[in-house]
Design an enzyme around this catalytic site. Structure first.
Site, PDB file in Angstrom:
ATOM      1  N   CYS B  65     -68.595  66.797  46.530  1.00 35.21           N
ATOM      2  CA  CYS B  65     -67.555  66.034  47.226  1.00 35.21           C
ATOM      3  C   CYS B  65     -66.312  65.804  46.380  1.00 35.21           C
ATOM      4  CB  CYS B  65     -68.099  64.702  47.720  1.00 35.21           C
ATOM      5  SG  CYS B  65     -68.870  63.722  46.446  1.00 35.21           S
ATOM      6  N   CYS B 134     -74.045  59.177  46.113  1.00 34.90           N
ATOM      7  CA  CYS B 134     -73.110  58.293  45.404  1.00 34.90           C
ATOM      8  C   CYS B 134     -73.856  57.364  44.453  1.00 34.90           C
ATOM      9  CB  CYS B 134     -72.306  57.452  46.392  1.00 34.90           C
ATOM     10  SG  CYS B 134     -71.237  58.407  47.448  1.00 34.90           S
TER      11      CYS B 134
END
Lengths: 283, 164
Positions: B65, B134
């Site tokens: 990402c 994350c």
């Protein structure tokens, strides 16, 4: 001499049964899955040979003998088994679809369901290369959408409307993916079975990460649009360099190199996005 | 810290989806609330002197990402983490994960901090499955910072021995 053993005879219509007998299809209950698959193809072929068949009998036979554990629901399509390869036929007039991908039938001009296993490059009639003429791509995209867009099918049957929607969506997806170098490169890697994994990058690329941190922090601290533009120009230059390098790597077939470069490109593409946001915040 | 425009966009998106002000379910938590809290009230954003002897710096990136995360710890003479700072450029979940990470390490010893798992972070923030990476990134940032600190201490020891 073949023996025929048909389970649940009452479910089949008599003429279908006659078809099976006539073509001498062999049925046994103890067959392996592989055999059953080739059997279902043989049955379908057998039915093709016969004159008096209708779709409901084909359907009931498919339900009987096509492996049920597939789980996916597919349109019942009648296939001609040519000597060369399995060709698809138009669902409306059964005319063979020679083009690949075939958006419309050559004979009756009715819209077809979206092609399976066709790359975005062949959908938009482009060579599978990293350098792409984006103007040509856009022209082809607009040309296809003019024909396929659901707005053109508002008076057609529900089935055709459904097909036009899926075709149009697929063309959109293909265009979006191929338009930008980053997504195009990633897609090309995907076609070769290579994906960027979800994971962390630390010791491997610490210099790059430090550089990225510095640029991001500088961007965060800008106070004028000019400063933001400077960073933007710099980033554009880096992205152009990377595009060239990726092209070289992909042409040489150096997939791992291309993958590393595309990863770097992703980071800088994010910065480019942030520059745009920063500039719009000044307005 | 995220720019004002992005923050406004995120908030407006959440309001539009009706999630910002929707009532919390009794059985599940609303991750948006906790993640948004870290946007609006970021804890420990900033930098420590990376050249200082008692500071460990962890710098990690997520290639899929394009998120970049820096986490720094300041350790006292007793091996306890007395301060932590972070800077993250990426999605809201990444920012919230690293913000929470700095809160979690503070007050812990270096060994205790090593036991912090991404699942603790994800659970606390109620991260959806698609954002679990994350929290993984935050755990890796903590480990990288601790590792950097350890390396510095080992170097100091070696130098100390050489002089003696």
């Amino acid at each position: 001499m073949f023996m025929i053993q048909v389970p649940r005879v009452s479910m089949l219509r008599v003429n279908t049964l006659r078809v099976l007998c006539r073509t001498g299809t062999l049925l046994q209950t103890g067959w392996s899955l592989k055999d059953r698959q080739s059997l279902s193809r043989a049955v379908t072929c057998a039915l093709q040979c016969c004159v008096s068949t209708d779709s409901s009998s084909i359907r009931s036979l498919q339900q009987q003998f096509v492996p049920q554990d597939r789980g996916d629901k597919r349109d019942v399509r009648v296939r001609h088994l040519c000597t060369a390869q399995v060709c698809l036929t138009c669902w409306n007039c059964q005319h063979p679809l020679k083009q690949k991908p075939a958006f419309f039938c050559e004979s009756c001009e009715v819209v077809q369901p979206p092609p399976e296993d066709t790359s975005y490059f062949s959908i938009l009639e482009c060579d599978c290369t990293f350098t792409l003429d984006t103007l040509k791509l856009q022209k082809k995209y607009l040309q296809l959408q003019r024909l396929l867009h659901p707005d053109n099918f508002s008076q057609k049957s529900e089935r055709e409307q459904g097909y036009s929607e899926s075709q149009s969506a697929l063309v959109n997806k293909a265009y979006e993916t191929l338009l930008k170098p980053l997504s195009r490169g990633l897609y090309m890697l995907e076609l070769q079975g290579l994906n960027i994994e979800e994971g962390t990058d630390s010791a491997v690329n610490s210099e790059l990460l430090m550089e990225l941190m510095e640029i991001n922090e500088a961007l965060d601290a800008v106070e004028t649009p000019q400063e933001a533009n400077e960073i933007g120009q710099d980033t554009k230059g880096k992205l152009a360099d990377l595009t060239e390098q990726i092209d070289t790597a992909l042409n040489k077939g150096e997939l791992q190199t291309a993958k590393a470069l595309l990863t770097k490109m992703k980071y800088f593409a994010n910065i480019e996005e942030k520059v745009k946001e920063k500039l719009s915040s000044f307005m | 810290r995220m720019s004002g425009a992005t923050l406004r966009k995120c908030i407006s998106l959440l309001v539009y989806r009706g999630k910002l002000f929707s009532p919390e379910h009794s059985t599940s938590c609303s991750y948006h609330k906790k993640v948004v809290d870290h946007y609006e009230n970021p804890r420990n954003v900033g930098s420590l002197d990376k050249n200082a002897q008692n500071v460990g710096t962890g710098l990690v990136g997520a290639p899929a990402c394009g998120d970049v995360m820096k986490l720094q710890i300041q350790v006292d003479d007793n091996g306890k983490i007395v301060d932590a700072k972070f800077k993250t450029f990426g999605c809201g979940s990444a920012i919230a994960s690293s913000s929470l990470a700095t809160e979690l390490v503070k007050g812990k010893s270096v060994d205790e901090a090593l036991t912090i798992k991404n699942t603790d972070i994800a659970k606390e923030l109620c991260l959806p499955p698609v954002k679990l990476h994350c929290s993984m990134l935050a755990e890796d940032a903590i480990k990288a910072a601790l590792s950097d600190y350890r390396l510095k201490q080992d170097k100091k020891e070696v130098l100390g021995e050489a002089r003696a």
